[in-house]
Design a protein around this motif. Structure first.
Motif, short mmCIF file in Angstrom:
data_model
loop_
_atom_site.label_atom_id
_atom_site.label_comp_id
_atom_site.label_asym_id
_atom_site.label_seq_id
_atom_site.Cartn_x
_atom_site.Cartn_y
_atom_site.Cartn_z
N ARG A 1 16.26 -55.15 -14.63
CA ARG A 1 16.49 -56.28 -15.56
C ARG A 1 18.08 -57.09 -15.32
NH1 ARG A 1 16.86 -53.55 -21.38
NH2 ARG A 1 16.72 -55.89 -22.06
N GLY A 2 18.89 -56.27 -14.88
CA GLY A 2 20.16 -57.01 -14.48
C GLY A 2 19.93 -57.73 -13.34
N TYR A 3 19.31 -57.48 -12.24
CA TYR A 3 19.07 -58.04 -11.09
C TYR A 3 18.07 -59.41 -11.32
CZ TYR A 3 20.69 -54.37 -7.98
OH TYR A 3 21.55 -53.42 -7.42
N GLN A 4 17.28 -59.20 -12.19
CA GLN A 4 16.59 -60.32 -12.31
C GLN A 4 17.14 -61.21 -13.50
OE1 GLN A 4 12.95 -60.32 -15.39
NE2 GLN A 4 11.69 -60.92 -13.67
N LEU A 5 17.96 -60.84 -14.15
CA LEU A 5 18.88 -61.91 -14.94
C LEU A 5 19.84 -62.63 -13.97
CD1 LEU A 5 19.93 -59.61 -17.96
CD2 LEU A 5 18.74 -61.73 -18.22
N ASP A 6 19.97 -61.96 -12.85
CA ASP A 6 21.37 -62.53 -11.92
C ASP A 6 20.23 -63.37 -10.81
OD1 ASP A 6 24.03 -62.75 -11.42
OD2 ASP A 6 23.68 -61.52 -9.64
N GLY A 7 18.82 -63.62 -11.12
CA GLY A 7 18.15 -64.54 -10.06
C GLY A 7 17.84 -63.62 -8.67
N ARG A 8 18.03 -62.27 -8.77
CA ARG A 8 17.68 -61.55 -7.61
C ARG A 8 16.43 -60.63 -7.81
NH1 ARG A 8 23.60 -58.78 -6.64
NH2 ARG A 8 22.39 -57.90 -4.78
N SER A 9 15.52 -61.42 -7.52
CA SER A 9 14.08 -60.89 -7.84
C SER A 9 13.61 -59.82 -6.93
CB SER A 9 13.05 -62.02 -7.70
OG SER A 9 13.47 -62.84 -8.80
N GLU A 10 14.12 -59.82 -5.58
CA GLU A 10 13.66 -58.98 -4.73
C GLU A 10 14.32 -57.59 -4.96
OE1 GLU A 10 14.29 -60.17 -0.82
OE2 GLU A 10 12.91 -61.81 -0.62
N ALA A 11 15.60 -57.72 -5.28
CA ALA A 11 16.52 -56.35 -5.73
C ALA A 11 16.01 -55.98 -6.81
CB ALA A 11 17.82 -56.83 -5.86
N ALA A 12 15.57 -56.70 -7.88
CA ALA A 12 14.92 -56.18 -9.19
C ALA A 12 13.47 -55.41 -8.94
CB ALA A 12 14.49 -57.38 -10.02
N ILE B 1 8.47 -57.38 -16.13
CA ILE B 1 8.98 -57.92 -14.67
C ILE B 1 8.10 -57.95 -13.55
CG2 ILE B 1 10.67 -57.34 -12.99
CD1 ILE B 1 12.55 -56.05 -15.26
N VAL B 2 7.11 -57.10 -13.42
CA VAL B 2 6.34 -56.86 -12.25
C VAL B 2 5.21 -57.79 -12.67
CG1 VAL B 2 6.75 -54.50 -11.85
CG2 VAL B 2 4.83 -55.11 -13.36
N LEU B 3 4.92 -58.25 -14.00
CA LEU B 3 4.06 -59.40 -14.10
C LEU B 3 4.50 -60.60 -14.00
CD1 LEU B 3 2.18 -57.70 -17.45
CD2 LEU B 3 1.20 -58.18 -15.29
N GLU B 4 5.86 -60.89 -14.11
CA GLU B 4 6.33 -62.03 -14.05
C GLU B 4 6.66 -62.23 -12.43
OE1 GLU B 4 10.60 -64.28 -15.13
OE2 GLU B 4 9.78 -62.70 -16.74
N GLU B 5 6.76 -61.42 -11.99
CA GLU B 5 7.08 -61.55 -10.37
C GLU B 5 6.08 -61.57 -9.57
OE1 GLU B 5 9.89 -62.42 -9.03
OE2 GLU B 5 10.97 -62.00 -11.02
N ALA B 6 4.89 -61.18 -10.20
CA ALA B 6 3.52 -61.47 -9.62
C ALA B 6 2.92 -63.05 -9.72
CB ALA B 6 2.45 -60.68 -10.54
N GLU B 7 3.95 -63.69 -10.29
CA GLU B 7 3.57 -65.26 -10.40
C GLU B 7 4.79 -65.99 -9.31
OE1 GLU B 7 1.14 -67.10 -12.24
OE2 GLU B 7 0.44 -64.91 -12.45
N SER B 8 5.44 -65.14 -8.86
CA SER B 8 6.48 -65.84 -7.75
C SER B 8 5.86 -66.93 -6.82
CB SER B 8 7.17 -64.75 -7.10
OG SER B 8 7.89 -65.20 -6.02
N ARG B 9 6.86 -67.63 -6.40
CA ARG B 9 6.37 -68.78 -5.32
C ARG B 9 6.22 -68.04 -4.05
NH1 ARG B 9 9.74 -74.24 -7.11
NH2 ARG B 9 8.76 -74.37 -9.16
N SER B 10 7.07 -66.81 -3.85
CA SER B 10 6.92 -66.40 -2.50
C SER B 10 5.66 -65.40 -2.23
CB SER B 10 8.05 -65.31 -2.37
OG SER B 10 8.33 -64.72 -1.46
N PRO B 11 4.94 -65.71 -1.40
CA PRO B 11 3.75 -64.86 -1.29
C PRO B 11 3.87 -63.35 -0.92
CG PRO B 11 3.77 -66.72 0.09
CD PRO B 11 4.94 -66.65 -0.36
N ARG C 1 5.11 -61.87 -4.65
CA ARG C 1 3.67 -61.72 -5.26
C ARG C 1 3.14 -60.68 -4.89
NH1 ARG C 1 2.87 -67.30 -4.45
NH2 ARG C 1 1.24 -66.87 -2.97
N ARG C 2 2.95 -60.15 -3.49
CA ARG C 2 2.32 -59.11 -2.84
C ARG C 2 2.90 -57.78 -3.25
NH1 ARG C 2 2.97 -60.09 1.77
NH2 ARG C 2 4.40 -58.62 2.44
N ARG C 3 4.41 -57.84 -3.49
CA ARG C 3 4.96 -56.58 -3.79
C ARG C 3 4.86 -56.32 -5.18
NH1 ARG C 3 10.89 -56.77 -2.02
NH2 ARG C 3 10.98 -54.67 -2.99
N ALA C 4 5.16 -57.29 -6.08
CA ALA C 4 4.88 -57.27 -7.39
C ALA C 4 3.41 -56.85 -7.94
CB ALA C 4 5.31 -58.63 -8.24
N GLY C 5 2.32 -57.33 -7.30
CA GLY C 5 0.98 -57.18 -7.51
C GLY C 5 0.80 -55.74 -7.20
#
Length: 416
Positions: free
Chosen positions: A353-364, A388-398, A401-405
């Motif tokens: 949660r903290g990493y995502q708040l800080d804009g660090r999606s990969e670390a999240a 978090i995983v559902l939100e990152e599944a919509e990421s612009r980065s393929p 998206r794959r890791r989150a999915g």
């Protein structure tokens, strides 16, 4: 129906904004509070609720769902296709047997209750198993039906006042263990029955530690019910701390630890309110209590210890929506020193949660993967992790998206 009756947000057709307003009002939350939780302005919330702005994209919808503590995304969107459980995890296969045991009272049985020392030994083993198991709900779900029935029977067959107080303390602790199994499952009424029974049994035991544990769990149940229950959470916490105060000068480690855990709970609720100074003051008080405990002490119910204070600091920073401070506290915390697998997993989720708040999606996502490795069931039943995983599944980065999915499928947030 009268013109001033509250609309049903689940009756069609109701627009997204109307659902959002109804759910917000039912939780006793002002537009300003919701706006603060979302990082938007009150006027933005008003425009969405009034239909002047269209339904936001999925990442913001998920944040709104988190703030309003909806159990299923379709409650907010109104679309059956978005029936995704968030803050209520899947119903565990052992849930019906636990429910049956809770609802059953030993009024007609002629079976002899087990000795209290045997019940105590089983509880010690149950707590140990919970902390060491990756799928801890499965482990304690298998133990609970017999524990509940035997603890109820022990109370029913107590022959003296002292025996009854001892039996009530054991029953309260069994109900406390039950709450770890029932939390975030789709049966809130059963959870609240257990919360209330634990409080009643604890008070009848007259044991300060047992009372503290029951109050600690009750405060969490109130806080997790949403903004309108924060006052109730604070009332339980502060009254119990006042009750424990006379015992503290000569308290045992377990009584001292539950007092420290309650102080942190007060700080946790304050952080949810956005009261930064109060939240960190209570964290400081809890840390001072932890420092009075032996270095290797670990409370078997609350996980309170010196080791967990770093994780608690991350939680406070995350609840205050401070991404940078969350990351700083994560760097200072030592998760490896927490001996409980589910508590380590919970800490990794707070880090995410903290990493995502800080804009660090990969670390999240990396933190969530670490949480899953420590205790998969903790992640499966945690609404923040699912969001978090559902939100990152919509990421612009393929790749993102794959890791989150992949993680979303593993925790059951998306179908494979």
């Amino acid at each position: 129906m009268s013109s001033d009756a509250t609309p049903n947000p689940y009756a069609e057709p109701v627009a997204f904004g109307q659902r959002m307003q109804i759910l917000r009002s039912r939780r006793g939350m002002s537009r300003g509070v919701l706006a603060g939780l979302l990082g938007r302005s009150p006027s933005w919330v008003k425009q969405v609720e009034g239909g002047r702005l269209q339904m936001p994209k999925l990442p913001m919808v998920l944040r709104i769902a988190e703030a309003l503590r909806v159990r299923d995304l379709s409650e907010l969107t109104g679309e059956a296709s978005t029936a995704v459980p968030l803050f209520a995890g899947p119903g565990h296969p052992r849930l019906p047997l636990v429910r049956e045991a809770v609802d059953e009272f030993p009024l007609t049985t002629h079976r002899q209750a087990p000795p209290t020392r045997h019940l105590r030994e089983r509880l010690v083993r149950a707590w140990s198993a919970r902390h060491s198991a990756a799928n801890h709900r499965d482990v304690i779900g298998a133990l609970l039906p017999d524990l509940i029935r035997d603890a109820q029977l022990t109370v029913a067959q107590a022959e003296s006042a002292d025996e009854r107080r001892t039996a009530q303390a054991l029953l309260a602790e069994v109900y406390s263990l039950s709450q770890f199994f029932l939390a975030h499952q789709p049966d809130p009424s059963l959870l609240w029955r257990v919360v209330e029974r634990a409080m009643v049994a604890a008070q009848q035991s007259e044991d300060p530690h047992t009372i503290g544990v029951a109050a600690w769990l009750a405060a969490q149940a109130h806080r997790d019910s949403g903004h309108s229950h924060f006052d109730a959470a604070d009332a339980v916490t502060m009254r119990t701390l006042h009750h424990l105060e006379p015992f503290l000068p000569a308290a045992s480690d377990e009584v001292l630890a539950i007092a420290g855990a309650l102080r942190f709970e007060a700080g946790h609720t304050a952080a949810r309110r956005g009261a930064s100074g109060t939240a960190w003051r209570f964290w400081d008080e809890a840390r001072a209590v932890a420092d009075r405990l032996p270095p290797d002490y670990f409370h078997p119910v609350t996980s309170f210890s010196r080791a967990v204070m770093g994780a608690h600091a991350v939680t406070v920073a995350v609840e205050l929506h401070s991404g940078a401070e969350s990351v700083r506290q994560s760097a200072a915390a030592d998760a490896t020193s927490i001996p409980s697998r589910p508590r380590r997993a919970r800490h990794r989720i707070e880090e995410a949660r903290g990493y995502q708040l800080d804009g660090r999606s990969e670390a999240a996502l990396a933190a969530l993967a670490g949480a899953y490795e420590a205790a998969p069931e903790t992640v499966r039943y945690n609404g923040y992790a699912r969001r978090i995983v559902l939100e990152e599944a919509e990421s612009r980065s393929p790749a993102q998206r794959r890791r989150a999915g992949e993680l979303a499928v593993r925790i059951g947030a998306l179908a494979s």
